[in-house]
Write a protein that holds these residues in place. Structure first.
Motif, PDB file in Angstrom:
ATOM      1  N   VAL A 202       0.845  -1.204   0.000  1.00  0.00           N
ATOM      2  CA  VAL A 202       0.000   0.000   0.000  1.00  0.00           C
ATOM      3  C   VAL A 202       0.875   1.247   0.000  1.00  0.00           C
ATOM      4  CG1 VAL A 202      -1.494   1.391   1.497  1.00  0.00           C
ATOM      5  CG2 VAL A 202      -2.091  -0.973   1.004  1.00  0.00           C
ATOM      6  N   LYS A 203       1.932   1.220   0.802  1.00  0.00           N
ATOM      7  CA  LYS A 203       2.852   2.352   0.848  1.00  0.00           C
ATOM      8  C   LYS A 203       3.511   2.569  -0.516  1.00  0.00           C
ATOM      9  CE  LYS A 203       6.704   4.289   3.464  1.00  0.00           C
ATOM     10  NZ  LYS A 203       6.024   5.549   3.756  1.00  0.00           N
ATOM     11  N   ALA A 204       3.882   1.471  -1.183  1.00  0.00           N
ATOM     12  CA  ALA A 204       4.494   1.572  -2.518  1.00  0.00           C
ATOM     13  C   ALA A 204       3.527   2.198  -3.520  1.00  0.00           C
ATOM     14  CB  ALA A 204       4.925   0.191  -2.996  1.00  0.00           C
ATOM     15  N   ILE A 205       2.259   1.771  -3.475  1.00  0.00           N
ATOM     16  CA  ILE A 205       1.251   2.331  -4.391  1.00  0.00           C
ATOM     17  C   ILE A 205       1.014   3.804  -4.080  1.00  0.00           C
ATOM     18  CG2 ILE A 205      -1.162   2.209  -5.127  1.00  0.00           C
ATOM     19  CD1 ILE A 205      -1.036  -0.806  -4.480  1.00  0.00           C
ATOM     20  N   GLY A 206       0.967   4.137  -2.772  1.00  0.00           N
ATOM     21  CA  GLY A 206       0.781   5.534  -2.377  1.00  0.00           C
ATOM     22  C   GLY A 206       1.896   6.420  -2.891  1.00  0.00           C
ATOM     23  N   ILE A 207       3.132   5.943  -2.791  1.00  0.00           N
ATOM     24  CA  ILE A 207       4.280   6.698  -3.310  1.00  0.00           C
ATOM     25  C   ILE A 207       4.172   6.852  -4.824  1.00  0.00           C
ATOM     26  CG2 ILE A 207       6.779   6.589  -3.688  1.00  0.00           C
ATOM     27  CD1 ILE A 207       6.960   5.242  -0.889  1.00  0.00           C
ATOM     28  N   ALA A 208       3.774   5.777  -5.515  1.00  0.00           N
ATOM     29  CA  ALA A 208       3.623   5.832  -6.979  1.00  0.00           C
ATOM     30  C   ALA A 208       2.580   6.864  -7.388  1.00  0.00           C
ATOM     31  CB  ALA A 208       3.246   4.451  -7.514  1.00  0.00           C
ATOM     32  N   ASN A 217       5.077  10.160 -14.050  1.00  0.00           N
ATOM     33  CA  ASN A 217       4.142   9.053 -14.227  1.00  0.00           C
ATOM     34  C   ASN A 217       4.781   7.716 -13.832  1.00  0.00           C
ATOM     35  OD1 ASN A 217       2.030   7.421 -14.931  1.00  0.00           O
ATOM     36  ND2 ASN A 217       2.237   7.718 -17.143  1.00  0.00           N
ATOM     37  N   GLN A 218       4.170   7.079 -12.809  1.00  0.00           N
ATOM     38  CA  GLN A 218       4.681   5.792 -12.336  1.00  0.00           C
ATOM     39  C   GLN A 218       3.809   4.626 -12.798  1.00  0.00           C
ATOM     40  OE1 GLN A 218       7.680   5.763 -10.310  1.00  0.00           O
ATOM     41  NE2 GLN A 218       7.598   7.824 -11.191  1.00  0.00           N
ATOM     42  N   LEU A 219       2.701   4.948 -13.471  1.00  0.00           N
ATOM     43  CA  LEU A 219       1.780   3.900 -13.905  1.00  0.00           C
ATOM     44  C   LEU A 219       2.331   3.098 -15.078  1.00  0.00           C
ATOM     45  CD1 LEU A 219      -1.612   5.845 -13.680  1.00  0.00           C
ATOM     46  CD2 LEU A 219      -0.501   4.425 -11.944  1.00  0.00           C
ATOM     47  N   VAL A 220       3.379   3.606 -15.699  1.00  0.00           N
ATOM     48  CA  VAL A 220       3.982   2.897 -16.832  1.00  0.00           C
ATOM     49  C   VAL A 220       4.920   1.776 -16.366  1.00  0.00           C
ATOM     50  CG1 VAL A 220       3.844   4.909 -18.342  1.00  0.00           C
ATOM     51  CG2 VAL A 220       5.890   4.570 -16.951  1.00  0.00           C
ATOM     52  N   THR A 224       4.492  -1.028 -10.320  1.00  0.00           N
ATOM     53  CA  THR A 224       3.296  -0.420  -9.717  1.00  0.00           C
ATOM     54  C   THR A 224       2.139  -1.409  -9.727  1.00  0.00           C
ATOM     55  OG1 THR A 224       4.004   1.782 -10.471  1.00  0.00           O
ATOM     56  CG2 THR A 224       1.674   1.521  -9.854  1.00  0.00           C
ATOM     57  N   TRP A 225       1.955  -2.084 -10.844  1.00  0.00           N
ATOM     58  CA  TRP A 225       0.845  -3.034 -10.975  1.00  0.00           C
ATOM     59  C   TRP A 225       1.124  -4.324 -10.199  1.00  0.00           C
ATOM     60  CZ3 TRP A 225      -3.116  -0.490 -12.461  1.00  0.00           C
ATOM     61  CH2 TRP A 225      -2.941   0.618 -13.291  1.00  0.00           C
ATOM     62  N   ALA A 226       2.407  -4.663 -10.048  1.00  0.00           N
ATOM     63  CA  ALA A 226       2.757  -5.828  -9.224  1.00  0.00           C
ATOM     64  C   ALA A 226       2.385  -5.569  -7.763  1.00  0.00           C
ATOM     65  CB  ALA A 226       4.253  -6.135  -9.345  1.00  0.00           C
ATOM     66  N   PHE A 227       2.706  -4.361  -7.289  1.00  0.00           N
ATOM     67  CA  PHE A 227       2.330  -3.993  -5.922  1.00  0.00           C
ATOM     68  C   PHE A 227       0.803  -3.967  -5.764  1.00  0.00           C
ATOM     69  CE2 PHE A 227       6.631  -1.885  -5.486  1.00  0.00           C
ATOM     70  CZ  PHE A 227       7.077  -2.727  -4.460  1.00  0.00           C
TER      71      PHE A 227
END
Length: 348
Positions: A202-208, A217-220, A224-227
Motif C-alpha cells: 500500500v505504501k508503494a502504491i501511495g508513493i507511486a 508518471n509511475q503507472l507505466v 506499480t501493478w505488481a504492488f
C-alpha cells in the motif's frame, strides 16, 4: 543550549511527516466517528425493521448508515494516502486513536458508559501516540516506484517475506484445520502476517500515486501493478480470515490481539524494508518502542473495560463466578437470606 536543541528537534520533522501525521489523525477521526454513525443508523433501522443482528438488511434503506459507511471510506482513503508521506512506524500506531474517538463519542452520543479504566486507556493511547509522533523517523526520499521495488527485493526483506509466506501456509494448511475453532492465534496470525506485507505494498502504491500526481508518471512501470496485485491478494486473504476470527471468537478479544500483532509486524516489516531506524540513535528507537507499548496498554485497557460500569463486575467475571459456584454445588436460592443481604451490603 537546551532550548536550541529542543528547537532543532522540532525543525527536524519534515513537511512530508507532518502531512502524513495530519492524514493519519484525520483517518482516525473519520473511522472512529463512522462506527457511531453506523450504529445510530443500525438502531434506527432496527426500530422499524428486522435488525442486522438477526439477519435483516433494513439498514440498507437507512441514510444514516450510508453516511457512516461513506465516512469510514473517507477515513480509509486518508489512511492510505498517509503511508505515501510518512513512515509506517508513525502512521500505523496512530490507528489506536480511532478507538478513543469511538469510545468518547459512544459515551457522549450513544450514552454508553465509559469505565474509569477506559478513560485511563484513552490517556495512555494519547501519551503513547504523542511520544511516537515526537520521535518518529524521517520519511526517506524516493524518486521512483522502482526504488521501492529495489528495497522490496533486497535479501533482508525477501527473507522476511519468505518466512511470512511459509508461516501463513503452515498455519492455513496444518494448524487451522485442527485448531482454528479453538485457538484465536490461528486466524489472527494469518491476518497479521499477511497484513504486514499488504501495508508495505500500500505504501508503494501511495508513493507511486504521489509521484504520478506531481508529474512523474509511475503507472507505466510494471512494479506499480505488481504492488497493486499484491495488495488485492493480501486484502482478500486478510478479510477472509478476519471474518472467520470475528465469527468464531468474541470481538472484544479479537480486536486488541489483532491490533497488537498487526501493528508489531507492520513496524517490523517497515524497519526491514525501508530501514526506518537507520538514521536514529538508540534512545530515539527505545522511546518509540516505549510509546508503542504505552499505546498497546491503553488499547488493552479500553477493550477489557468497555463493557464495565463503575462499581459493577464485568459480565464475563460474574458468569465465571456463577459457574464456579455451580461446580461447588452452591446456588443463590440455597444461601440463607441474611447471608445474601450481608453479601449485598458488602458489594459496591
Amino acid at each position: 543550549m537546551a532550548s536550541h536543541s529542543w528547537k532543532d528537534a522540532y525543525r527536524g520533522m519534515s513537511s512530508d511527516n507532518i502531512k502524513g501525521l495530519v492524514l493519519a489523525l484525520s483517518s482516525s477521526l473519520f473511522i472512529g466517528a463512522s462506527f457511531i454513525v453506523k450504529k445510530k443508523g443500525l438502531k434506527k433501522a432496527g426500530a422499524s425493521g428486522v435488525r442486522a443482528g438477526v439477519g435483516g438488511y433494513s439498514y440498507l434503506y437507512e441514510p444514516l448508515w450510508w453516511v457512516g459507511l461513506i465516512t469510514m471510506i473517507v477515513g480509509e482513503i486518508a489512511n492510505f494516502v498517509a503511508y505515501a508521506f510518512a513512515p509506517a512506524i508513525l502512521v500505523t500506531p496512530l490507528g489506536a486513536l480511532s478507538i478513543i474517538i469511538s469510545a468518547v463519542l459512544a459515551h457522549i452520543i450513544l450514552r454508553e458508559k465509559l469505565h474509569m479504566f477506559g478513560i485511563l486507556g484513552c490517556v495512555l493511547c494519547v501519551v503513547g501516540s504523542t511520544t511516537i509522533v515526537l520521535h518518529a523517523p524521517q520519511e526517506r526520499p524516493i524518486e521512483s516506484v522502482t526504488e521501492v521495488w529495489d528495497l522490496a527485493t533486497e535479501p533482508a526483506f525477501v527473507l522476511y517475506a519468505a518466512l511470512v509466506l511459509i508461516a501463513v501456509f503452515v498455519i492455513i494448511f496444518h494448524y487451522i484445520p485442527m485448531y482454528g475453532q479453538t485457538h484465536i492465534m490461528c486466524y489472527i496470525g494469518v491476518c497479521s502476517l499477511v497484513g504486514s506485507l499488504s501495508v508495505m505494498s500500500v505504501k508503494a502504491i501511495g508513493i507511486a500515486l504521489k509521484l504520478t500526481l506531481s508529474g512523474m508518471n509511475q503507472l507505466v512501470y510494471p512494479q506499480t501493478w505488481a504492488f497493486t496485485f499484491i495488495v488485492v491478494l493480501c486484502i482478500i486473504t486478510q478479510m477472509n480470515y478476519l471474518n472467520k476470527a470475528l465469527d468464531t471468537f468474541n470481538t472484544a478479544v479479537v480486536s486488541p490481539i489483532y491490533y497488537v500483532m498487526f501493528t508489531s509486524l507492520t513496524i517490523l516489516a517497515s524497519v526491514i524494508m525501508f530501514k526506518d531506524w537507520d538514521g536514529q540513535n538508540p534512545s530515539q528507537i527505545i522511546t518509540e518502542l516505549c510509546g508503542f507499548v504505552t499505546i498497546l496498554s491503553g488499547t488493552f485497557l479500553l477493550h477489557k473495560t468497555k463493557d464495565m460500569v463503575d462499581g459493577q463486575i464485568p459480565l464475563s467475571v460474574r458468569s465465571a463466578k456463577h459457574m464456579d459456584d455451580e461446580k461447588d454445588g452452591i446456588d443463590d436460592e440455597s444461601i440463607p437470606l441474611t447471608l445474601r443481604r450481608q453479601e449485598t451490603m458488602r458489594s459496591p
